[in-house]
Structures are given as C-alpha cells and as structure tokens.
Motif scaffolding. Structure first.
Motif, short mmCIF file in Angstrom:
data_model
loop_
_atom_site.label_atom_id
_atom_site.label_comp_id
_atom_site.label_asym_id
_atom_site.label_seq_id
_atom_site.Cartn_x
_atom_site.Cartn_y
_atom_site.Cartn_z
N GLU A 1 10.32 -19.10 27.73
CA GLU A 1 11.34 -18.13 28.13
C GLU A 1 12.72 -18.79 28.21
O GLU A 1 13.73 -18.20 27.79
CB GLU A 1 10.97 -17.53 29.49
CG GLU A 1 9.78 -16.58 29.43
CD GLU A 1 9.30 -16.15 30.80
OE1 GLU A 1 8.66 -15.10 30.90
OE2 GLU A 1 9.58 -16.88 31.79
N ARG B 1 13.88 -19.26 24.59
CA ARG B 1 14.34 -18.02 23.94
C ARG B 1 15.76 -17.68 24.38
O ARG B 1 16.61 -17.33 23.57
CB ARG B 1 13.40 -16.87 24.29
CG ARG B 1 12.09 -16.90 23.54
CD ARG B 1 11.37 -15.55 23.65
NE ARG B 1 10.03 -15.64 23.09
CZ ARG B 1 8.95 -15.91 23.78
NH1 ARG B 1 9.05 -16.13 25.08
NH2 ARG B 1 7.76 -15.98 23.20
N GLU B 2 16.02 -17.77 25.71
CA GLU B 2 17.35 -17.47 26.21
C GLU B 2 18.36 -18.50 25.70
O GLU B 2 19.50 -18.15 25.36
CB GLU B 2 17.34 -17.43 27.74
CG GLU B 2 18.70 -17.18 28.38
CD GLU B 2 19.31 -15.85 27.98
OE1 GLU B 2 20.55 -15.74 28.03
OE2 GLU B 2 18.56 -14.93 27.60
N ARG C 1 18.18 -20.18 22.88
CA ARG C 1 18.43 -19.88 21.47
C ARG C 1 19.33 -18.66 21.30
O ARG C 1 20.09 -18.55 20.33
CB ARG C 1 17.12 -19.66 20.74
CG ARG C 1 16.47 -20.94 20.23
CD ARG C 1 17.23 -21.45 18.98
NE ARG C 1 16.60 -22.64 18.44
CZ ARG C 1 15.58 -22.61 17.58
NH1 ARG C 1 15.08 -21.44 17.19
NH2 ARG C 1 15.07 -23.72 17.13
N ARG C 2 19.23 -17.69 22.23
CA ARG C 2 20.11 -16.53 22.16
C ARG C 2 21.57 -16.96 22.34
O ARG C 2 22.47 -16.45 21.66
CB ARG C 2 19.71 -15.52 23.24
CG ARG C 2 20.41 -14.17 23.09
CD ARG C 2 20.10 -13.27 24.28
NE ARG C 2 20.67 -13.80 25.51
CZ ARG C 2 21.95 -13.68 25.83
NH1 ARG C 2 22.81 -13.07 25.02
NH2 ARG C 2 22.39 -14.18 26.98
N GLN C 3 21.79 -17.95 23.25
CA GLN C 3 23.14 -18.45 23.47
C GLN C 3 23.58 -19.41 22.36
O GLN C 3 24.73 -19.41 21.94
CB GLN C 3 23.22 -19.18 24.82
CG GLN C 3 22.91 -18.32 26.02
CD GLN C 3 22.96 -19.12 27.31
OE1 GLN C 3 23.53 -20.21 27.37
NE2 GLN C 3 22.34 -18.59 28.37
N PRO D 1 22.08 -20.41 18.79
CA PRO D 1 21.07 -20.29 17.73
C PRO D 1 20.77 -21.61 17.01
O PRO D 1 19.69 -21.76 16.43
CB PRO D 1 21.71 -19.28 16.77
CG PRO D 1 22.69 -18.52 17.61
CD PRO D 1 23.21 -19.51 18.59
N ILE E 1 9.31 -19.59 19.99
CA ILE E 1 10.41 -19.41 19.05
C ILE E 1 10.22 -20.25 17.79
O ILE E 1 9.60 -21.31 17.81
CB ILE E 1 11.76 -19.75 19.71
CG1 ILE E 1 11.80 -21.22 20.12
CG2 ILE E 1 12.01 -18.86 20.88
CD1 ILE E 1 13.14 -21.64 20.64
#
Length: 641
Positions: A584, A587-588, A590-592, A594, A615
C-alpha cells in the motif's frame, strides 16, 4: 545603511611630532598614502623589532610584509572616501614571525596639502590563538556529539531545551530547530510530561534527586507520538550563575526486544526439559498399562469385555503418540538422522499433503537452487511439515493456497545479532506459507508453547508447533514465524546444510565473495518496523555509499517521500505496523513518483507474496538476505529500472 563620511582633519608636522611624542608607548605609525613611513613610535619598535631609524623612509607594507583582507587599492579608496578604515591584518616581525593586528587608519591633511595616514595597531595574536583553540575544541566536541550513538539534550533550569544533538534528532524524529526553545517535557508522554517541571523545582529547592546523576529507564515520546523505552543519565553544571542539565539518552527498544527473545528461549528450554521428563515417565506408565492390557486380552474370549480392552489399547496408543510429541518438544525423542535431499523428500511428500489438505486448498512446492541436502531425520521432518500443513488448513476454512519453498541460505553475523537464538552459517530453508487468517501478536508469541491452542476444546492438543520447535532445535536448526492477521502465516525452518560448494549457497548471479560490493550514492528510503532489522539495513547501505533515510511505518515514509524529491528507491518490508502494508505504501509512493524504484523484503515466502499482485516493476528480497544480495538487487533496480 550608508557609510558615514568623515572629512579629513588638518594637522601640521609639529602636531604629528607631538602626537607621537605624547603617545610614544603606543603602537603608532604615520605614513603617506603611498606608504612611506614618516613617524615610528617606541611602541612600534617594541612590537615589530625595527628601530625608528630603520623604519622611517621605508614603505610600511613592504617593511612589515602586510597581508590585507582586501586588495590594498580598495582599502585606500575606502580610506579616501570615508576618512578612516579599520580591520584585521597580518604584519611580519623583524625576526620573521607573523603578528595578528587589529588596525585603525585615520586620514589627515598636512599643512602643505599632502595627505597622511595615522595608523594605530593592537597585537591580537594571543586573542586569535585563543579563538582558534576554542573553535578547535568546539569542532572536536561537535564531532564527538555527532558520532556518539547516545542522544544528548541540554536544558536550562526552567526546562527549556538549549541544545539537541544529531543523535537526538534521529531518535526523537525532530530537528533541533523544532525543539530548541521549547520545554523538554515535549519529549515525554503523560503523566511524566506534567510532572517534569515539578521535579526540577523540587530539586532546586530541596536538593532531592529523582533523575539527576542517576541512570534510569524512562519512557520517551517521538514526534509522531510513538513511545519507546530509554535509559537516561543526567548531569548538571553551573553557567553564569544558573544551572544547566545535560541528559544522555539511549534507546532501549532493541535491547529490551533481545532480552525478551532470550527470556522466551530460556522459558521454552525449561518447559522442554520439564515436558521431556514428564513424557519419559509417562511412557513408562503407558508401557505397564499397555502390556497388562495385552496379556488380559489374550486370555479373554471375543465379546463385550474384549471390545472394551481394545478401546483401552487404542487410548494407550494415542497416549503414546502424545508422549512422543512431548519428547520431541523436549528434544529427548531419539532421532535417526541421515543425509537427505530435502527437495526430493518434500516433493515426494506433496501427494500425501494434497490428499490431507483437501481439494479447496492449492498446494505448490518450489525448489530454489540445487544441493538442498541436510543431515536430518526424514520421518520427523515430514511429521513436522504435516503438523504445519494441518494448522494452515484450519486457518483456511474456505480454502486458499499453501506454498512450500526449499532453498539454500547463508545467515551472516548481522542476521545472527538480531536474533540471539540464531547462529550464522549455511542452512537449508524450508518456508511453508498459507493465505489463511494469520495470527495476532499475542498468539504468535505463544504459538510454540506446549498445550497452547486457539482451537475449540477437543480439536487439538496444542503440541503441533511445539513438536516442530523441539525437532528443529534438536536437529541443530531454528524456527521463525511470520504472521499478521488477514495476511497469512509463514513458518520457516532452518536446518544446517551439508558441506556444499560456496557458489551454490549464493544468489545465482552473485560475484565471487572476494569481489567488492557494488556501491552507489543515490538516496534510498528504508521502511521497516523492526528497529534491529532497520538498523542493520541502514548501516549496510550507508557503508555502500548510499544516502539513507529511514521510517518505521507507512505514514512516516510517505511524509518523507513528499518532502525529499531526491529519493530514488523505496526499500520496504511488506508487513508493517501502523495500519499500512508495504505494498500500500508502494502504490501511494508510485502515484506520487511514477519513476520510483521499489524493492520489497519479507519473511514470507516470495511465491505466496507475488499472488498479492503488487505494483509492476517491484522486486523482492527475501529475509534473511546478505549484504551482497542487497547490494546487487539495489544496483539492478537503479541501473536497469
């Protein structure tokens, strides 16, 4: 603010003579703007060693080899503009040594219209040496405080923080700027926070010591609100009539955890000896009971009485199995070890497991590498795996998957330091991972205790994992349990490996052991909730040249990531305290970011973890890992993505 201009004063040659005569003991030099000396006081003779006759007529900056802080022409322009100049310069004594000088130059106009400079000098060499000594002592003290592992906090008698060392910043999770000027009670939880000022006031009034001068174990509070045990030593001093207190703080989290692990190991050893002795005596009783039942049975004709004896015999046999498990836990069960290929043994055992577990549980076996040989009792090992599999089945009432992985591992000294019951060396690792309900922290701590069970009454003896523990310890290995609620469980059995080529115990792509570890200078964020494991990883990566930032949970990691754009790689445990799992967090992250590289680590089996669909591009490093495996995996991610 503009410089104040001073109009040059007018003086006659006689007035200058009188000035030097009256202040002859002072260090006074009068010279032209070009530097030609016209007057040279006795004070100048004493300071520089040149007589008046030797100095007059010489260029002052040549005679004294003057070293200016700025180019001489700039100083002259400043002198002409403002009418004076002052600063620190270096002069050369007649004997050749340098003299640090504080100088002031005043511009005057002579009666004939020519300008002259009155220069007064003060020897500050001793002052400069003292300042340098102070700076050297400060630098030395600073280097000590930055490298000493204990945190240091200095407060005044009102409890206000005056100084906060680098180690303190790291320990409490806050910068010196955040805490200096604030009350030290901000580093304490309630009720200690409310009582702290009263402790100081009572000590100042009565001299009654609570902590001053003593080493005490107290509770500290980090910036994120988490609490930790710490050892506190406080000293006091008096400065300018007021007392200051210096506290040295040592984090006891790892020490207490190791002591708890050691106490648990000692407790299990004592319980093992007790149960082993009881089982031995109970076996003797069962032998008498079973033998007499056999003799009675032989004299009875078929019928109800003989049927009752048969049931009694079956019960005695069950009792014998139970005592066998107790003996295994107590490490007194006789073993028949031999050289065994564990990969072949467990693969052939899979068919039996499949029939035992049922159709709603997917069973898979993974072999990593070759030479998976150990000196072990094969039947007892199969029995241990069967016990683990049965516990896994009960944890997956609606079905799931059970993965058994066999591989060669090398436990190094760093890993052995983290777990007092572990020794370093080469082992064959058997990891059995289920996707069941997992264990709470309390259940996990008691899982290998004999007679402890979470099953309903009559559904189990509570000796399954206890027997596994005893068998593994008796075989010279050790066992670890990784489990979280709703995350499944991995039981890891380490059995000493037979002598094998060194290359077979390394990662397939590992370089020769003597080759230097791959280095780097990138920024890496480590997320690990076990402080001992985190400390080892941080030390390893810093030794490899990386810039390392660390976090104990997912929330702290994301805050760090948002503030530090230089972080190139996230290295996270998959199971974390604090509410967020490693995937988790990733994922967060990677959202910030990439482009962020992601490396996971876990005590769980890798095949079981990959079913979580984490991911893309993330890689795995299974615990325990060597420094070389960590270095090579990091470089692989950073160099190739």
């Amino acid at each position: 603010m503009p410089h104040r201009l001073i109009s040059p004063r007018t003086a006659t040659s006689k007035e200058l003579d009188s000035l030097v005569h009256v202040l002859d003991g002072a260090d006074i030099i009068i010279h032209s703007l070009a530097g030609t000396i016209t007057h040279w006081s006795i004070g100048a003779e004493s300071l520089y060693g040149w007589t008046r006759e030797e100095a007059v007529g010489e260029k002052v900056f040549e005679l004294l080899a003057t070293q200016y802080p700025n180019p001489r022409n700039e100083i002259l322009e400043d002198l002409k503009t403002r009418g004076f100049w002052r600063g620190e310069i270096v002069h050369r004594h007649k004997s050749g040594h340098d003299i640090q000088v504080a100088t002031r130059c005043v511009l005057v106009n002579l009666a004939d219209g020519q300008p002259a400079v009155i220069q007064t000098n003060s020897d500050i060499s001793a002052l400069k040496k003292a300042e340098e000594a102070v700076r050297a002592r400060e630098a030395h003290l600073s280097s000590i405080l930055e490298t000493v592992p204990d945190a240091m906090v200095v407060i005044d008698q009102k409890g206000i923080v005056m100084s906060f060392s680098k180690a303190a910043e790291k320990l409490f999770g806050m910068s010196a700027e955040q805490i200096c000027g604030e009350n030290v009670s901000n580093l304490m939880p309630s009720p200690y926070r409310d009582a702290h000022d009263d402790y100081i006031n009572r000590y100042l009034e009565t001299g009654e010591k609570r902590i001053i001068g003593y080493g005490r174990v107290v509770t500290g509070r980090r910036a994120d609100g988490s609490l930790f045990p710490m050892e506190l030593h406080v000293g006091e001093a008096t400065f300018n009539g007021e007392r200051i207190f210096t506290g040295f703080v040592r984090d006891l989290t790892s020490k207490i955890k190791i002591e708890e692990d050691l106490r648990q190991a000692q407790k299990m050893e004592a319980v093992g000896q007790l149960t082993g002795g009881l089982a031995h005596d109970f076996n003797n009783l069962l032998t008498v009971i079973s033998g007499n039942l056999e003799m009675i049975e032989a004299k009875l004709q078929p019928g109800p009485l003989r049927d009752m004896l048969t049931e009694a015999q079956d019960a005695a046999a069950d009792g014998a199995k139970l005592t066998g498990q107790l003996l295994a836990f107590g490490r007194r069960q006789p073993l028949s070890p031999k050289q065994v290929d564990l990969g072949q043994l467990i693969t052939s055992f899979s068919d039996l497991l499949r029939r035992t577990l049922g159709e709603n549980i997917r069973l898979s076996t993974v072999l990593s590498g070759s030479h998976l040989e150990a000196f072990v009792d094969a039947s007892q090992l199969q029995n241990a795996i069967l016990n683990i599999a049965l516990n896994a089945r009960d944890a997956m009432p609606k079905g799931g998957s059970l993965t058994t992985e066999i591989s060669s591992v090398s436990l190094d000294a760093d890993y052995a330091k983290m777990y007092p019951e572990v020794r370093s060396g080469n082992f064959i690792l058997i990891s059995v991972t289920d996707t069941g309900s997992g264990m709470t922290k309390e259940v996990k701590q008691r899982a290998i205790e004999p007679f402890f069970t979470t099953k309903q009454v009559g559904s189990g003896t509570g000796l399954g994992l206890s027997m596994v523990y005893g068998f593994v310890k008796q075989s010279g290995g050790h066992i670890q349990i990784y489990s979280e609620e709703d995350r499944g469980t991995t039981i890891r059995i380490y059995l000493p490996a037979l002598s094998t080529p060194k290359s077979d115990l390394s990662a397939p792509d590992a370089e020769p052991a003597q080759a230097p570890l791959p280095q780097g200078s990138e920024h890496i964020l480590i997320v690990e909730d076990d402080p001992r494991v985190r400390k080892v990883a941080v030390t390893r990566l810093r030794d490899m040249g990386y810039h390392v930032v660390e976090a104990a949970d997912g929330a702290a990691a994301l805050q760090i990531l948002a503030k530090n754009q230089e972080i190139a790689l996230l290295f996270s445990d998959i199971v974390l305290a604090g509410g967020m799992s490693g995937d988790e967090v990733a994922r967060e992250a990677r959202r910030q970011r990439p482009d962020l590289a992601v490396l996971f680590t876990s005590g769980y089996s890798e095949p079981a973890l990959t079913s979580h669909e984490v991911i893309a591009g993330a890689q795995w490093l299974r615990k325990p890992y060597t420094a070389r495996q960590l270095a090579e995996r990091i470089r692989s991610l950073l160099d190739h993505g």
